[in-house]
Design a protein around this motif. Structure first.
Motif, PDB file in Angstrom:
ATOM      1  N   HIS A 152       8.120 119.921 -28.956  1.00 43.41           N
ATOM      2  CA  HIS A 152       9.512 119.959 -29.413  1.00 43.41           C
ATOM      3  C   HIS A 152      10.197 121.250 -28.972  1.00 43.41           C
ATOM      4  N   TYR A 153       9.506 122.376 -29.126  1.00 42.03           N
ATOM      5  CA  TYR A 153      10.112 123.654 -28.747  1.00 42.03           C
ATOM      6  C   TYR A 153      10.290 123.742 -27.228  1.00 42.03           C
ATOM      7  N   SER A 154       9.399 123.141 -26.482  1.00 40.58           N
ATOM      8  CA  SER A 154       9.506 123.177 -25.018  1.00 40.58           C
ATOM      9  C   SER A 154      10.786 122.504 -24.541  1.00 40.58           C
ATOM     10  N   ARG A 155      11.191 121.432 -25.224  1.00 39.43           N
ATOM     11  CA  ARG A 155      12.424 120.751 -24.820  1.00 39.43           C
ATOM     12  C   ARG A 155      13.633 121.666 -24.992  1.00 39.43           C
ATOM     13  N   THR A 156      13.647 122.453 -26.053  1.00 35.12           N
ATOM     14  CA  THR A 156      14.734 123.413 -26.250  1.00 35.12           C
ATOM     15  C   THR A 156      14.593 124.601 -25.308  1.00 35.12           C
ATOM     16  N   ARG A 157      13.387 125.082 -25.201  1.00 34.30           N
ATOM     17  CA  ARG A 157      13.106 126.275 -24.413  1.00 34.30           C
ATOM     18  C   ARG A 157      13.433 126.087 -22.933  1.00 34.30           C
ATOM     19  N   TYR A 158      13.132 124.924 -22.409  1.00 36.23           N
ATOM     20  CA  TYR A 158      13.314 124.675 -20.977  1.00 36.23           C
ATOM     21  C   TYR A 158      14.522 123.793 -20.686  1.00 36.23           C
ATOM     22  N   GLN A 159      15.546 123.889 -21.504  1.00 40.28           N
ATOM     23  CA  GLN A 159      16.709 123.028 -21.292  1.00 40.28           C
ATOM     24  C   GLN A 159      17.431 123.347 -19.979  1.00 40.28           C
ATOM     25  N   ASP A 160      17.297 124.575 -19.482  1.00 43.16           N
ATOM     26  CA  ASP A 160      17.898 124.935 -18.189  1.00 43.16           C
ATOM     27  C   ASP A 160      16.896 124.862 -17.044  1.00 43.16           C
ATOM     28  N   CYS A 161      15.707 124.346 -17.335  1.00 40.32           N
ATOM     29  CA  CYS A 161      14.642 124.303 -16.338  1.00 40.32           C
ATOM     30  C   CYS A 161      14.190 122.858 -16.156  1.00 40.32           C
ATOM     31  N   LEU A 162      13.993 122.453 -14.917  1.00 38.20           N
ATOM     32  CA  LEU A 162      13.604 121.078 -14.613  1.00 38.20           C
ATOM     33  C   LEU A 162      12.274 121.087 -13.866  1.00 38.20           C
ATOM     34  N   TYR A 163      11.260 120.485 -14.473  1.00 35.65           N
ATOM     35  CA  TYR A 163       9.968 120.315 -13.819  1.00 35.65           C
ATOM     36  C   TYR A 163       9.862 118.888 -13.284  1.00 35.65           C
ATOM     37  N   PRO A 164       9.156 118.688 -12.180  1.00 37.95           N
ATOM     38  CA  PRO A 164       9.076 117.338 -11.597  1.00 37.95           C
ATOM     39  C   PRO A 164       8.169 116.424 -12.403  1.00 37.95           C
ATOM     40  N   ILE A 165       8.374 115.123 -12.217  1.00 39.51           N
ATOM     41  CA  ILE A 165       7.513 114.100 -12.802  1.00 39.51           C
ATOM     42  C   ILE A 165       6.490 113.687 -11.751  1.00 39.51           C
ATOM     43  N   LEU A 166       5.222 113.636 -12.162  1.00 33.68           N
ATOM     44  CA  LEU A 166       4.146 113.256 -11.253  1.00 33.68           C
ATOM     45  C   LEU A 166       3.955 111.745 -11.301  1.00 33.68           C
ATOM     46  N   TYR A 167       4.023 111.105 -10.134  1.00 35.20           N
ATOM     47  CA  TYR A 167       3.739 109.674 -10.005  1.00 35.20           C
ATOM     48  C   TYR A 167       2.521 109.502  -9.109  1.00 35.20           C
ATOM     49  N   ARG A 168       1.559 108.740  -9.594  1.00 35.11           N
ATOM     50  CA  ARG A 168       0.339 108.503  -8.826  1.00 35.11           C
ATOM     51  C   ARG A 168       0.401 107.165  -8.090  1.00 35.11           C
ATOM     52  N   GLU A 169      -0.354 107.106  -7.021  1.00 32.93           N
ATOM     53  CA  GLU A 169      -0.411 105.880  -6.217  1.00 32.93           C
ATOM     54  C   GLU A 169      -0.816 104.703  -7.103  1.00 32.93           C
ATOM     55  N   GLY A 170      -0.103 103.598  -6.963  1.00 34.61           N
ATOM     56  CA  GLY A 170      -0.343 102.422  -7.782  1.00 34.61           C
ATOM     57  C   GLY A 170       0.677 102.256  -8.881  1.00 34.61           C
ATOM     58  N   GLU A 171       1.378 103.334  -9.248  1.00 33.19           N
ATOM     59  CA  GLU A 171       2.435 103.247 -10.244  1.00 33.19           C
ATOM     60  C   GLU A 171       3.728 102.786  -9.590  1.00 33.19           C
ATOM     61  N   ALA A 172       4.565 102.082 -10.365  1.00 26.98           N
ATOM     62  CA  ALA A 172       5.777 101.474  -9.807  1.00 26.98           C
ATOM     63  C   ALA A 172       6.707 102.506  -9.192  1.00 26.98           C
ATOM     64  N   TYR A 173       6.918 103.626  -9.884  1.00 28.48           N
ATOM     65  CA  TYR A 173       7.847 104.629  -9.353  1.00 28.48           C
ATOM     66  C   TYR A 173       7.300 105.295  -8.098  1.00 28.48           C
ATOM     67  N   PHE A 174       5.975 105.407  -7.989  1.00 26.88           N
ATOM     68  CA  PHE A 174       5.399 105.930  -6.749  1.00 26.88           C
ATOM     69  C   PHE A 174       5.794 105.039  -5.581  1.00 26.88           C
ATOM     70  N   GLU A 175       5.671 103.733  -5.773  1.00 26.45           N
ATOM     71  CA  GLU A 175       5.991 102.800  -4.696  1.00 26.45           C
ATOM     72  C   GLU A 175       7.458 102.904  -4.293  1.00 26.45           C
ATOM     73  N   GLN A 176       8.356 103.053  -5.281  1.00 19.60           N
ATOM     74  CA  GLN A 176       9.782 103.132  -4.977  1.00 19.60           C
ATOM     75  C   GLN A 176      10.116 104.389  -4.171  1.00 19.60           C
ATOM     76  N   VAL A 177       9.585 105.525  -4.616  1.00 19.44           N
ATOM     77  CA  VAL A 177       9.878 106.775  -3.918  1.00 19.44           C
ATOM     78  C   VAL A 177       9.197 106.784  -2.552  1.00 19.44           C
ATOM     79  N   ARG A 178       7.992 106.229  -2.450  1.00  8.75           N
ATOM     80  CA  ARG A 178       7.315 106.148  -1.155  1.00  8.75           C
ATOM     81  C   ARG A 178       8.132 105.323  -0.174  1.00  8.75           C
TER      82      ARG A 178
END
Length: 258
Positions: free
Chosen positions: A141-167
């Motif tokens: 919960h605190y991380s969401r407030t703490r990093y509101q100005d910071c954006l970390y990437p989302i990891l998608y692994r092979e076989g996941e739907a979003y991996f296929e879309q971005v690939r």
């Protein structure tokens, strides 16, 4: 470059640099506004057996080791980002995370016991305690407030739907064949993607690509080569600046379109 942690309260970036061949460790702070770099002066015999846990409230939080063979973390030391001096230390507790209540710590000898809250600036116990589930929720919960100005990437692994879309997008735009995993982040103006390709010797190379929202490529950088596996958090974005490590030892910062 071993580890980076952002102090959201001061906009300073804490860096841990390790050389396993020489058994040398160094800690630095980078002011993300002025890009000035400062060194935390520690005796090398002590520094090798310490590591960076986090940075917040103007302090770097370093850990020691209980069982060095197993890499068990034990001990917490808080160092001031400005004067680089040690502010407080506790030898028997281990760092868990940072929450609104303070620095959450546990006893490595009793990992099932409730976690304690320590005042961030002094290390003194606040009297609050948390179960493991409560501690995880408090830190998240605190991380969401703490990093509101910071954006970390989302990891998608092979076989996941979003991996296929971005690939498929990378195939079309760059004529490449990403594999295993990729990391994706989107701002108001840019798409930032970290992906892996197979090298000629069978190892992996890690590339970072920046597109505008129309799909036009603005920058592509090979940030790692001869890799045996994938990583995570290969970049992050803070106040329109893109931070990443080049070839494991160079910190680069790109200004993204605002």
């Amino acid at each position: 470059m071993w580890r980076m942690r952002l102090d959201s309260s001061t906009a300073c970036l804490a860096l841990e640099v390790r050389d396993p061949d020489l058994l040398l460790t160094s800690f630095y702070t980078l002011d993300t506004a002025s890009l000035s770099l400062s060194h935390l002066d520690l005796p090398q015999t002590q520094a090798w057996w310490q590591g960076l846990e986090d940075a917040e409230h103007g302090l770097l939080y370093l850990h020691g080791y209980g069982n060095r063979q197993l890499g068990q973390h034990k001990g917490i030391a808080g160092y001031d980002e400005e004067n680089k001096g040690k502010v407080w230390e506790t030898a028997e507790l281990a760092f868990y995370g940072i929450a609104k209540a303070g620095v959450l710590a546990y006893n490595p000898m009793q990992p099932e016991a409730p976690l304690q809250s320590l005042a961030p600036k002094t290390g003194m116990a606040t009297g609050q305690s948390f179960t493991q589930q409560e501690a995880a929720e408090e830190v998240a919960h605190y991380s969401r407030t703490r990093y509101q100005d910071c954006l970390y990437p989302i990891l998608y692994r092979e076989g996941e739907a979003y991996f296929e879309q971005v690939r498929d997008f990378l195939r079309e735009q760059l004529q490449v064949e990403p594999l295993q995993a990729l990391e994706y982040a989107e701002t108001e103006t840019c798409l930032v993607i970290s992906f892996y390709l197979e090298d000629t010797d069978g190892s992996l190379q890690n590339e970072l690509a920046i597109f505008d929202l129309e799909g036009k490529l603005h920058q592509k950088v090979k940030i790692g080569s001869r890799l045996s596996g994938i990583g995570s958090d290969t970049f992050f974005i803070f106040k329109h600046n893109l931070y990443f490590i080049l070839n494991k030892d160079i910190l680069q910062v790109f200004r993204l379109l605002a």
